[in-house]
Design an enzyme around this catalytic site. Structure first.
Site, mmCIF file in Angstrom:
data_model
loop_
_atom_site.group_PDB
_atom_site.id
_atom_site.type_symbol
_atom_site.label_atom_id
_atom_site.label_comp_id
_atom_site.label_asym_id
_atom_site.label_seq_id
_atom_site.Cartn_x
_atom_site.Cartn_y
_atom_site.Cartn_z
ATOM 1 C CD GLU A 46 -2.910 0.490 2.498
ATOM 2 O OE1 GLU A 46 -2.763 -0.460 3.282
ATOM 3 O OE2 GLU A 46 -3.603 1.489 2.722
ATOM 4 N NE ARG A 287 3.836 -8.953 11.049
ATOM 5 C CZ ARG A 287 3.267 -8.171 10.119
ATOM 6 N NH1 ARG A 287 2.264 -8.619 9.399
ATOM 7 N NH2 ARG A 287 3.688 -6.962 9.926
ATOM 8 C CE LYS A 297 2.945 0.290 5.547
ATOM 9 N NZ LYS A 297 1.879 0.115 4.556
#
Ligand code: ATP
Ligand code: MG
Length: 588
Positions: A46, A287, A297
């Site tokens: 994104e 992950r 983020k």
């Protein structure tokens, strides 16, 4: 440097569950389609932030599998949230993927670019949404946000059907078109999927009539003001995969509960004639969790905005731009991603694994050089003033073909402060002065002469400002006489008149806690105050010619890179990439 160094970028293929799946699919011919490779993956960032080392894992997995199985990997910007997305992020993401060593440019005969944007599919996504409405698989919900949240139920508690759930299809279609035409404000209506009659009581909350389109009067970085309704991620992602003929849609474990919707949507749309079988399938892996960093983020942004670090590319940041600036190599990051494997179980990888990969990658590549980071003057009292003697050292001790470097030795040198002790500790073999009737220590100045410490000078504050010694002219390294001297200490140095002054930034881990934000902890309490120290160092002559991003091993210290922003020919600035040995001590 010569090119015949081991290529750590292409390690042997270790089996993992994704490779097993792909190999089984290849054997079964599961994805044989005219003109298309049998393995097509994608990396779907994104564009709302900078990539970090966790994304590197996803990049290495997706692009790596495509590389290993002669497939293709698309770079797809998942740009469906106009409020948070910007071109700046698109640009840095492309840079970082390329820097890591991967490429979405076509290598196949089709000549098609493998760079995509979900926003390129807005027309198709819209058309499919209309289809879902007319086929009875979606409806416009007009509940308030509060009612919708309340009626969604909870984990372990069924939701309630929206009062608008059974509104006629025509009415939903007309409303959806009016939403698109801009006749409503944000949040007034929303388009929701209806997977089954009793979907609102599904134990999986993600399946309780998930939202697929919402109203957002916002400017989009690519489509401008053409749209005021935007598709949701869970809706966009499977369709984008199918439009791009993705075979293996690989994501992290948190999407496992979204997979039933992924499968339902593609099944429903292929039954509606939009896609041919086989449709893409989603596979989840755990992950990458690295210790001593944060990858959220939001938290990374906080570090930047509160000026705790000097920007997204601060060498202490776990962003790819930060790691690049620090001097980390793409090969080391790739090696770490490969070595840590692909699994389905969550776990933590210690930061030292990445540091080990850096050392392994840099050792054969980095030319050697000398830097004195905390300088102390050494005066060889019996060395003729104004004269110098040339010394030589290998550019790389394991690769004689790299040749020799030369530098002078003279009367005044710079040595490391901690290579001298007024009163030596037990087992200290470097410089110390005569004590009582015992002579001062003898050490070898690496590539130069053996010296004996004779004394030292202090300033008015009692700080040692110079060390004195005498040298043995017949002890020069590489000459026959050198064998007559057996000394335990071996020190690096640079000749003062020709040394190159440089700023050197000594970076260390950003946090002192291996899991700085685990369990809701305030990660800012775990900041490592020693994560950045700037010293004025003296370097070996020649270091002033370093090109930005050129890497060296400064002997006895570690690996360093010329800062790609601040270093200039003639005025070098170096960043410490990693020390030579793993000496990290957790904070006491
Ligand atoms: P956001 O909360 O903004 O979605 P994100 O970290 O998921 O944050 P994306 O841009 O959506 O950011 O991520 C792109 C891809 O990178 C996704 O497929 C995601 O699963 C993957 N990814 C992100 N973090 C990691 C990680 N730590 N390990 C492996 N893959 C990761
Ligand atoms: Mg995401």
């Amino acid at each position: 440097m010569s090119n015949d160094k081991p290529n750590t970028a292409a390690p042997a293929l270790a089996p993992n569950f994704l490779r097993n799946i792909i190999e089984a699919d290849l054997a079964a011919g599961a994805h044989v389609r005219p003109g298309l490779p049998q393995v097509i993956t994608r990396f779907p960032p994104e564009p709302n932030g900078y990539l970090h080392v966790g994304h590197a894992k996803s990049i290495c997995v997706n692009f790596g599998l495509a590389r290993d199985y002669a497939g293709q990997c698309n770079l797809r910007f998942d740009d469906t949230n106009p409020a948070k997305e910007e071109q700046e992020y698109v640009d840095t993401i492309m840079d970082s993927v390329k820097w890591l060593g991967f490429d979405w440019e076509p290598k196949h005969a089709d000549g098609q670019s493998h760079l995509h944007y979900a926003s390129d599919y807005f027309d198709q996504l819209y058309a499919m949404a209309e289809y879902l409405i007319t086929a009875g698989f979606a409806y416009v919900d007009s509940q308030s946000a509060e009612d919708m949240a309340a009626n969604r139920g909870n984990f372990g508690q069924a939701g309630k059907n929206s009062p608008f759930r059974d509104r006629p299809r025509d009415e939903s279609l007309a409303l959806f078109r009016a939403m698109k035409a801009g006749q409503f404000k944000d949040g007034e209506h929303i388009l929701r999927a209806k997977m089954s009659e009793d979907a609102m009581s599904s134990p999986n909350m993600n399946l309780r009539d998930p939202a697929i389109y919402r109203i957002r009067h916002a400017h989009h970085h690519r489509t401008g003001d053409a749209w005021c309704i935007y598709p949701m991620y869970d809706y966009t992602h499977p369709i984008s995969d199918a439009l791009e003929n993705i075979t293996h849609s690989i994501c992290t474990l948190e999407f496992q509960d979204h997979r039933p919707f992924y499968d339902w949507l593609l099944e429903t749309l292929s039954a509606g004639g939009f896609f041919a079988k086989p449709v893409p399938h989603q596979y989840e892996f755990s992950r990458l969790n690295l210790t001593y960093i944060v990858t959220s983020k939001r938290k990374l942004r906080q570090l930047v905005e509160e000026k705790i670090v000097d920007g997204w590319d601060d060498p202490r940041m776990p962003t790819l731009v930060g790691m690049r600036r620090r001097g980390y190599t793409p090969e080391a990051i790739q090696l770490m991603c490969e070595r840590t494997g692909v699994t389905k179980s969550d776990g933590w990888i210690d930061y030292s694994v990445l540091e080990g990969c850096l050392r392994e990658d840099l050792d054969p590549k980095a030319p050697r050089s000398v830097a004195v980071l905390r300088p102390l003057k050494l005066i060889i009292d019996n060395f003729p003033e104004g004269e110098s003697v040339e010394c030589t050292a290998p550019v790389h001790p394991h690769f004689p073909e790299c040749g020799l470097r030369t530098f002078p030795i003279s009367r005044e040198l710079w040595i490391e402060e901690d290579d001298f002790m007024e009163v030596p500790n037990k087992g200290y073999f470097r410089l110390y002065p005569p004590i009582d009737d015992k002579p001062g220590s003898r050490v070898r100045l690496r590539y130069g002469y053996v010296i004996e410490c004779t004394g030292y000078d202090k300033d008015e504050n009692g700080k040692v400002i110079a060390v004195h010694c005498t040298y043995f002219p017949d002890s020069k390294s590489g000459t026959e006489g050198s064998a007559n001297y057996k000394v335990k200490g071996n020190m690096h140095w640079v000749s003062a008149p020709t040394a190159i002054p440089a700023e050197v930034r000594l970076y260390d881990r950003l946090f002192t806690d291996p899991q700085p934000d685990a369990g809701g902890k305030d990660f800012k309490l775990a900041l490592n105050p020693l994560a950045k120290e700037v010293v004025q160092a003296w370097l070996e002559p020649g270091a002033e010619l370093a090109q930005p991003e050129e890497r060296f091993q400064f002997e006895r210290h570690g690996y360093f890179a010329a800062d790609r922003v601040d270093s200039q020919p003639g005025k070098p600035v170096f960043n410490r990439i990693v020390t030579l040995k793993d000496s990290w001590q957790p904070a006491k």
